[in-house]
Every structure is written in structure tokens, then in C-alpha cells.
Design a protein around this motif. Structure first.
Motif, short mmCIF file in Angstrom:
data_model
loop_
_atom_site.label_atom_id
_atom_site.label_comp_id
_atom_site.label_asym_id
_atom_site.label_seq_id
_atom_site.Cartn_x
_atom_site.Cartn_y
_atom_site.Cartn_z
N GLU A 1 80.37 0.92 137.38
CA GLU A 1 79.97 1.25 138.75
C GLU A 1 80.61 2.58 139.12
OE1 GLU A 1 78.38 0.03 141.70
OE2 GLU A 1 77.26 -1.05 140.14
N PHE B 1 75.41 -1.79 152.02
CA PHE B 1 76.01 -3.13 152.18
C PHE B 1 76.23 -3.47 153.66
CE2 PHE B 1 78.87 0.17 150.80
CZ PHE B 1 79.75 0.27 151.87
N GLY C 1 76.66 -7.06 154.22
CA GLY C 1 77.64 -7.71 153.36
C GLY C 1 77.58 -7.22 151.92
N PRO C 2 78.59 -7.63 151.14
CA PRO C 2 78.74 -7.10 149.78
C PRO C 2 77.63 -7.50 148.82
CG PRO C 2 80.34 -8.84 150.21
CD PRO C 2 79.64 -8.56 151.50
N GLN C 3 76.79 -8.45 149.23
CA GLN C 3 75.68 -8.86 148.35
C GLN C 3 74.62 -7.76 148.24
OE1 GLN C 3 76.27 -9.89 151.42
NE2 GLN C 3 74.40 -10.37 152.55
N ARG C 4 74.70 -6.74 149.11
CA ARG C 4 73.79 -5.58 149.07
C ARG C 4 72.33 -6.01 149.01
NH1 ARG C 4 75.44 -0.66 146.55
NH2 ARG C 4 77.66 -0.36 146.85
N ASN C 5 71.97 -6.96 149.88
CA ASN C 5 70.60 -7.51 149.83
C ASN C 5 69.72 -6.80 150.87
OD1 ASN C 5 68.59 -9.62 151.09
ND2 ASN C 5 68.92 -10.19 148.94
N ASP D 1 68.56 -9.00 153.90
CA ASP D 1 69.68 -9.27 154.81
C ASP D 1 69.99 -8.02 155.63
OD1 ASP D 1 69.79 -11.68 153.55
OD2 ASP D 1 71.70 -11.35 152.52
N ASN D 2 70.00 -6.86 154.96
CA ASN D 2 70.31 -5.60 155.66
C ASN D 2 69.27 -5.31 156.75
OD1 ASN D 2 72.58 -5.06 154.10
ND2 ASN D 2 71.46 -3.76 152.65
#
Ligand SMILES: O=P(O)(O)OP(=O)(O)OP(=O)(O)OC[C@H]1O[C@@H](n2cnc3c(O)ncnc32)[C@H](O)[C@@H]1O
Ligand SMILES: [Mg+2]
Length: 193
Positions: free
Chosen positions: A37, A86, A89-93, A96-97
Motif C-alpha cells: 500500500e 474512507f 470508515g476504513p472499509q472504503r466502501n 457507504d461513502n
């Protein structure tokens, strides 16, 4: 000229490859043996673009460029901005965003927003920055299935469709990334002369 595109986002690779065409030979992180990463630890899009490119230059000694992008919403004081990837949240979806952005804009009359891309280029150790921006507004709900990230809820000014309803060529001809890449290409072409 061989340049590494320092990104782990396949959609960016797809968009930028079309824009660059056969002008330059772009190699992926995997092709130079980079499987990690890339760090993005700063508070601004500009600094994160340089951080990604510097990582590749310092660890692999390869001329490269990185794209850091974000969506900045007027009524939210420029958020999500540097946190775009993100936001929820950290799921980087992406869903959701987008849901969180739509929720935070509920009841707000001003839905103006822009996308911004900074491309940091490091070529033979020299550093350059190219920026592109597109104005538009955030839709009430998702529209279209193409593109990636926030494309289904962003409608560029002067158009009646979201980025997710455009072809890659259409999006690339007006987008934040398209504009930044045009500047990158023009710069690289003047270097070759
Ligand atoms: O850092 P790299 O590996 O290049 O890939 P990334 O996906 O993490 O990319 P960024 O750090 O630039 O994060 C920007 C986020 O902004 C969103 N985004 C960027 N460009 C976009 C575009 O053209 N359309 C829709 N959303 C976009 C998307 O959610 C990205 O994850
Ligand atoms: Mg990133």
C-alpha cells in the motif's frame, strides 16, 4: 518514455490509460515489483499525491506519477476532501461513502461540489504538480452504474447525467482527472522536444 503510475486503483488506471494512449509507456506498481500500500498520511490532496510518488521514487528509483483525488462539498466546508476514500470508515466502501454524504446533505439547499485531482510527477528526481477540477452538484440519489467511487451521485455543471451515466471517454473529456492528465501530457511532450 517509461513512467510508473503509482496507484492501486484499477479504475484510475483504466481512465488514465485511455487518456494517455500510446504517447507514453505506463507501467503498473506490480510491474516494478511494488506490492505494498502506498502511504497517504497528510492533510491535503497535494501532499498525499507527492507522498505516493516519492515512495515509489525513493524505494524503487523509477520515474513515476501519482493521482490523489477528492470530492469537496461546499455546504460541508469542503468535506470529504482528503478523507474522500474512507469518508464512512476504513472499509472504503463506495456505497457507504455515498450514503453518508447524502445523509449529511439532507435538508441543505446548496448541493454544489467539485472533484479535484492532483497529479504529482517525479521525473529523474524532479518534482511537478498538475491539477484538474470539475464543478457540479450532488444528486439526491444514485444515478447510473458506470464509473467508480462517488460517480453515481455527481452531476457535472452543464450536463444532465451523472458521471456514472457517461462513457469513459465522455467522463475523461471533462473530468478533474482528464484535465490534470492533459496538463501532464503537455508537460511530458515539451520535455521530449
Ligand atoms: O491512492 P490510490 O492507490 O491511487 O487509489 P485510491 O482509490 O485510494 O484514491 P485516492 O487516495 O485518490 O482516494 C480518492 C477517492 O476519491 C474517490 N474518487 C476519486 N476519483 C474519483 C472519480 O473520478 N469518480 C468518483 N470518485 C472518485 C474514490 O472514492 C477514491 O477512492
Ligand atoms: Mg489512496
Amino acid at each position: 518514455m517509461q513512467l510508473c503510475f503509482a496507484t492501486n486503483n484499477r479504475h484510475k488506471i483504466e481512465e488514465i490509460s485511455r487518456l494517455v494512449g500510446t504517447n507514453f509507456h505506463i507501467v503498473s506498481l506490480q510491474e516494478i515489483g511494488c506490492y505494498e500500500e502506498l502511504p497517504e498520511t497528510h492533510d491535503t490532496i497535494e501532499e498525499n499525491a507527492f507522498e505516493k510518488a516519492e515512495y515509489v521514487w525513493e524505494h524503487f528509483g523509477v520515474s513515476c506519477f501519482a493521482d490523489d483525488s477528492g470530492i469537496e462539498v461546499e455546504a460541508l466546508n469542503g468535506e470529504p476532501g482528503v478523507n474522500t476514500a474512507f469518508y464512512a470508515g476504513p472499509q472504503r466502501n463506495a456505497n457507504d461513502n455515498m450514503d453518508l454524504l447524502l445523509k449529511n446533505l439532507q435538508g441543505k439547499a446548496n448541493r454544489n461540489a467539485h472533484f479535484r485531482t492532483c497529479i504529482a510527477l517525479i521525473i529523474n528526481g524532479e518534482k511537478h504538480l498538475f491539477e484538474g477540477r470539475i464543478e457540479g452538484h450532488i444528486l439526491e440519489r444514485q444515478q447510473g452504474t458506470g464509473g467508480f467511487g462517488y460517480d453515481p451521485i455527481f452531476m457535472p455543471s452543464g450536463y444532465q447525467k451523472s458521471f456514472a451515466e457517461m462513457t469513459l471517454d465522455e467522463k475523461g473529456s471533462i473530468s478533474h482527472r482528464g484535465k490534470a492528465v492533459q496538463k501532464l501530457i503537455e508537460f511530458l511532450q515539451t520535455m521530449q522536444k
